[in-house]
Scaffold this active site. Structure first.
Site, PDB file in Angstrom:
ATOM      1  N   GLN A 105      -1.909 -84.715 -37.247  1.00 12.65           N
ATOM      2  CA  GLN A 105      -0.808 -83.754 -37.145  1.00 12.65           C
ATOM      3  C   GLN A 105      -0.991 -82.653 -38.189  1.00 12.65           C
ATOM      4  O   GLN A 105      -1.113 -82.928 -39.384  1.00 12.65           O
ATOM      5  CB  GLN A 105       0.561 -84.428 -37.333  1.00 12.65           C
ATOM      6  CG  GLN A 105       1.684 -83.472 -36.925  1.00 12.65           C
ATOM      7  CD  GLN A 105       3.077 -84.014 -37.126  1.00 12.65           C
ATOM      8  OE1 GLN A 105       3.429 -84.442 -38.226  1.00 12.65           O
ATOM      9  NE2 GLN A 105       3.911 -83.968 -36.105  1.00 12.65           N
ATOM     10  N   TYR A 177      10.038 -76.942 -40.044  1.00 15.92           N
ATOM     11  CA  TYR A 177       8.944 -76.445 -40.892  1.00 15.92           C
ATOM     12  C   TYR A 177       8.469 -75.072 -40.404  1.00 15.92           C
ATOM     13  O   TYR A 177       9.070 -74.484 -39.503  1.00 15.92           O
ATOM     14  CB  TYR A 177       7.836 -77.502 -40.974  1.00 15.92           C
ATOM     15  CG  TYR A 177       8.373 -78.777 -41.574  1.00 15.92           C
ATOM     16  CD1 TYR A 177       8.832 -78.794 -42.896  1.00 15.92           C
ATOM     17  CD2 TYR A 177       8.524 -79.934 -40.816  1.00 15.92           C
ATOM     18  CE1 TYR A 177       9.389 -79.941 -43.451  1.00 15.92           C
ATOM     19  CE2 TYR A 177       9.081 -81.088 -41.363  1.00 15.92           C
ATOM     20  CZ  TYR A 177       9.515 -81.092 -42.682  1.00 15.92           C
ATOM     21  OH  TYR A 177      10.075 -82.211 -43.229  1.00 15.92           O
TER      22      TYR A 177
HETATM   23  C1  LIG Z   1       9.104 -92.310 -42.700  1.00 16.19           C
HETATM   24  C2  LIG Z   1       9.142 -91.209 -41.677  1.00 16.19           C
HETATM   25  C3  LIG Z   1       8.308 -90.110 -41.814  1.00 16.19           C
HETATM   26  C4  LIG Z   1       8.252 -89.116 -40.830  1.00 16.19           C
HETATM   27  N1  LIG Z   1       7.338 -88.105 -40.935  1.00 16.19           N
HETATM   28  C5  LIG Z   1       7.135 -87.263 -39.891  1.00 16.19           C
HETATM   29  C6  LIG Z   1       6.036 -86.356 -39.882  1.00 16.19           C
HETATM   30  O1  LIG Z   1       5.195 -86.307 -40.790  1.00 16.19           O
HETATM   31  N2  LIG Z   1       5.912 -85.556 -38.795  1.00 16.19           N
HETATM   32  C7  LIG Z   1       6.786 -85.577 -37.749  1.00 16.19           C
HETATM   33  O2  LIG Z   1       6.613 -84.818 -36.785  1.00 16.19           O
HETATM   34  N3  LIG Z   1       7.826 -86.449 -37.736  1.00 16.19           N
HETATM   35  C8  LIG Z   1       7.999 -87.302 -38.757  1.00 16.19           C
HETATM   36  N4  LIG Z   1       8.996 -88.251 -38.684  1.00 16.19           N
HETATM   37  C9  LIG Z   1       9.842 -88.357 -37.461  1.00 16.19           C
HETATM   38  C10 LIG Z   1       9.276 -89.422 -36.501  1.00 16.19           C
HETATM   39  O3  LIG Z   1       8.035 -89.019 -35.971  1.00 16.19           O
HETATM   40  C11 LIG Z   1      10.231 -89.729 -35.325  1.00 16.19           C
HETATM   41  O4  LIG Z   1      10.406 -88.559 -34.564  1.00 16.19           O
HETATM   42  C12 LIG Z   1      11.611 -90.210 -35.766  1.00 16.19           C
HETATM   43  O5  LIG Z   1      11.513 -91.189 -36.783  1.00 16.19           O
HETATM   44  C13 LIG Z   1      12.392 -90.820 -34.572  1.00 16.19           C
HETATM   45  O6  LIG Z   1      11.655 -91.860 -33.973  1.00 16.19           O
HETATM   46  P1  LIG Z   1      11.950 -93.430 -34.303  1.00 16.19           P
HETATM   47  O7  LIG Z   1      13.385 -93.659 -34.007  1.00 16.19           O
HETATM   48  O8  LIG Z   1      11.021 -94.172 -33.376  1.00 16.19           O
HETATM   49  O9  LIG Z   1      11.630 -93.648 -35.744  1.00 16.19           O
HETATM   50  C14 LIG Z   1       9.091 -89.221 -39.685  1.00 16.19           C
HETATM   51  C15 LIG Z   1       9.963 -90.309 -39.569  1.00 16.19           C
HETATM   52  C16 LIG Z   1       9.973 -91.307 -40.523  1.00 16.19           C
HETATM   53  C17 LIG Z   1      10.876 -92.493 -40.319  1.00 16.19           C
END
Ligand SMILES: Cc1cc2nc3c(=O)[nH]c(=O)nc-3n(C[C@H](O)[C@H](O)[C@H](O)COP(=O)(O)O)c2cc1C
Length: 375
Positions: A105, A177
């Site tokens: 990414q 971002y």
């Molecule tokens: C610890 C953490 C770090 C994350 N870092 C990013 C990231 O670097 N880039 C991004 O697009 N989304 C990031 N997200 C968002 C996740 O990709 C995802 O969209 C969000 O957690 C919802 O999905 P989930 O309910 O399956 O966790 C992050 C989420 C978490 C929990």
């Protein structure tokens, strides 16, 4: 044996460029704050990925910054110089050795970068508009040539991803971002070719896409994925509305991307404004795109039935984030008919067992409400 009702989740999927996924479950991109001071990936971070790359068909890595002034998190790994290629290669290899496709990414934090992480504290964005969060610095408006240079940087990091052996890149146009800052009427007040109308606010995101695709055409010898992640809507007014999001989606759909990835916290979240529609944002977006580009859905999928319900909307691919931190064997458990053994709450004693690096563990423990935690 897999419970037949989940068979659809385990059907292979082939992208239009021929790259094939073994199943429909993808590790969502998640920052882990755990890279080394010099920007290289750390042992603990590589081990974290190895632990989570066996069942999923594809891993989208945490974001990597493409320009020195784009570093958005402490412990974020670097992708902005050729010296980082061995580090990137180490990560790509670790993921691919477990059988998953590896997608890097690529990111610039813009006004969301903490001043102490960027050279001379010079935080930049589309316009001199601080983020809404309290205490956010007022960024400096980028010049035309600086904008061109950041677009070039997205291409250069893509070339490094190719040289490092990744199967693709995902352009991080989500979560507030830099790319989103250019698309948003909240943060982009420019009156030149990069801003003004909705069409002009699309100039920067589309220029990044074009540059990345040009680099892939020039440098990739094997099929290489280019995906784009975006967030529907912003809470601020003015800000991106659902109507704007659909215009973005239409524009991206014409760019021959390999996939579009929606960023939402909850798969079933509904639009705030901009459309008269009671369905979830993901369903509306999926309907708009149809079968023109594959869509990755995401958001609060914890159980096998959560995944099935989301999949039954017709979305072809699902990304799972927090749940794969909580239970790295989530996919295997469903595949082996052991979905009842899935763990959906983080146990405070399990950091080591789950191979979660210290900085990520601290971030989770210090942010109440972010992850479900067992009491
Ligand atoms: C610890 C953490 C770090 C994350 N870092 C990013 C990231 O670097 N880039 C991004 O697009 N989304 C990031 N997200 C968002 C996740 O990709 C995802 O969209 C969000 O957690 C919802 O999905 P989930 O309910 O399956 O966790 C992050 C989420 C978490 C929990």
């Amino acid at each position: 044996m897999t419970n037949p009702k989940y068979d659809g989740l385990f059907k292979p999927f082939t992208f239009s460029n021929g790259i094939q996924l073994d199943n429909r479950i993808i590790l969502a991109p998640m920052t882990n704050y755990s890279s080394n001071e010099d920007g290289t990936v750390s042992d603990s971070e590589v081990n974290y990925y190895i632990r989570r790359s066996k069942g999923v068909s594809m891993v989208i890595t945490a974001c990597t910054y493409v320009s020195a002034n784009g570093k958005g998190f402490s412990g974020e790994f670097a992708g902005h110089t050729d010296e980082m290629i061995p580090s990137l290669k180490r990560l790509a290899t670790a993921i691919k050795e477990q059988g998953a496709k590896a997608v890097l990414q690529i990111f610039h934090g813009g006004c969301m970068c903490p001043p102490d992480l960027v050279p001379n504290g010079d935080v930049v964005s589309a316009s001199a508009v601080p983020a809404e969060q309290e205490g956010s610095p007022t960024p400096r408006e980028l010049t035309d040539s600086e904008i061109e240079s950041i677009i070039h940087d997205f291409g250069e990091t893509t070339r490094r991803a190719i040289e490092a052996g990744f199967d693709g890149v995902e352009i991080h146009g989500a979560n507030g971002y830099l790319i989103q800052q250019f698309f948003s009427p909240h943060s982009n007040h420019r009156e030149d070719r990069w801003g003004g109308s909705l069409e002009k606010r699309l100039t920067f995101p589309l220029a990044v896409v074009n540059e990345v695709k040009k680099v892939v055409d020039t440098h990739a010898k094997d099929p290489f994925l280019v995906g784009y992640r975006f967030s529907p809507e912003e809470p601020e007014t003015p800000g991106i509305t659902m109507k704007d999001t659909l215009a973005l989606v239409d524009a991206l759909t014409n760019e021959n991307l390999d996939y579009l990835h929606v960023s939402v916290l909850d798969f079933w979240s509904k639009p705030r404004r901009g459309v008269e529609d009671t369905r979830s944002r993901i369903e509306i977006i999926q309907e708009r795109i149809g079968d023109r580009v594959p869509v990755i859905g995401v958001g609060s999928i914890y159980t096998a039935d959560d995944a099935l319900k989301a999949f039954e909307t017709g979305i072809p691919l699902l990304a799972i984030g927090r749940e794969l931190i909580i239970d790295p064997d989530w996919v295997q458990k469903i595949k082996e008919g052991r979905e009842n053994e899935i763990i959906t709450k983080l146990n405070r004693d399990d950091q080591e067992k789950l191979v979660i690096p210290d900085p990520l563990w601290q971030a989770i423990m210090n942010t109440p409400g972010w992850f479900p935690i067992e009491d």
